[in-house]
Scaffold this active site. Structure first.
Site, PDB file in Angstrom:
ATOM      1  N   ILE A 124       0.734  -1.219  -0.098  1.00  0.00           N
ATOM      2  CA  ILE A 124       0.024  -0.021   0.030  1.00  0.00           C
ATOM      3  C   ILE A 124       0.840   1.284   0.115  1.00  0.00           C
ATOM      4  CG2 ILE A 124      -1.835   1.212   1.114  1.00  0.00           C
ATOM      5  CD1 ILE A 124      -2.683  -1.722   0.080  1.00  0.00           C
ATOM      6  N   GLU A 125       0.772   1.935  -1.077  1.00  0.00           N
ATOM      7  CA  GLU A 125       1.542   3.221  -1.280  1.00  0.00           C
ATOM      8  C   GLU A 125       0.471   4.447  -0.754  1.00  0.00           C
ATOM      9  OE1 GLU A 125       3.866   5.905  -4.682  1.00  0.00           O
ATOM     10  OE2 GLU A 125       2.906   3.917  -5.186  1.00  0.00           O
ATOM     11  N   ILE A 126       0.854   5.234   0.078  1.00  0.00           N
ATOM     12  CA  ILE A 126       0.151   6.309   0.666  1.00  0.00           C
ATOM     13  C   ILE A 126       1.007   7.532   0.231  1.00  0.00           C
ATOM     14  CG2 ILE A 126      -1.113   7.646   2.329  1.00  0.00           C
ATOM     15  CD1 ILE A 126      -1.019   4.756   3.847  1.00  0.00           C
TER      16      ILE A 126
END
Length: 131
Positions: A124-126
């Protein structure tokens, strides 16, 4: 021909841990709705104008991906708050950051990103839009 992404489907092997991560840690809303074949009550994570439909490994709804597999997604979300605040929230929840902050290339412009893994080990890239 294609305007935008409406939703995607996430397959989890641990429903409770998945729901906790996406609602408590990332702040998405859990929604129940009726859908699928045959129509049954389902769950989704809502955020902005999008949603992530939830499938439980071995109990997927039809139609489904050919090989629905927990841990096979690599998703990038643009945060609604500053990235420093996201990092603070992750730290407060003892959620490890895998990498970042680092500069990346987003769909429309440069982004500053951090990476975490959800309970199924999806990446998960935020991100926040770079100045």
């Amino acid at each position: 021909m294609i305007g935008h992404l409406d939703h995607l489907v996430l397959t989890t092997s641990n429903e409770a841990a998945c729901i906790d991560f996406y609602t408590h840690v990332l702040g998405m809303r859990l929604e129940s709705f009726v859908g699928g074949t045959p129509p049954v009550t389902r769950q989704a994570f809502k955020f902005g104008n999008q949603k992530i439909n939830l499938h439980i490994k071995g109990k997927e709804f039809e139609p489904k991906a050919h090989f629905p597999t927990p841990g096979s997604l690599d998703l990038c979300f643009i945060a609604s708050i500053p990235l420093d605040s996201v990092i603070e929230k992750l730290n407060a929840n003892n959620w490890p950051i895998v990498e970042g902050p680092v500069m990346r290339t987003g769909a429309t412009q440069k982004i500053k990103s951090i990476y975490v893994r959800d309970p199924d080990l999806n990446l998960i890239e935020i991100s926040e839009l770079a100045q």
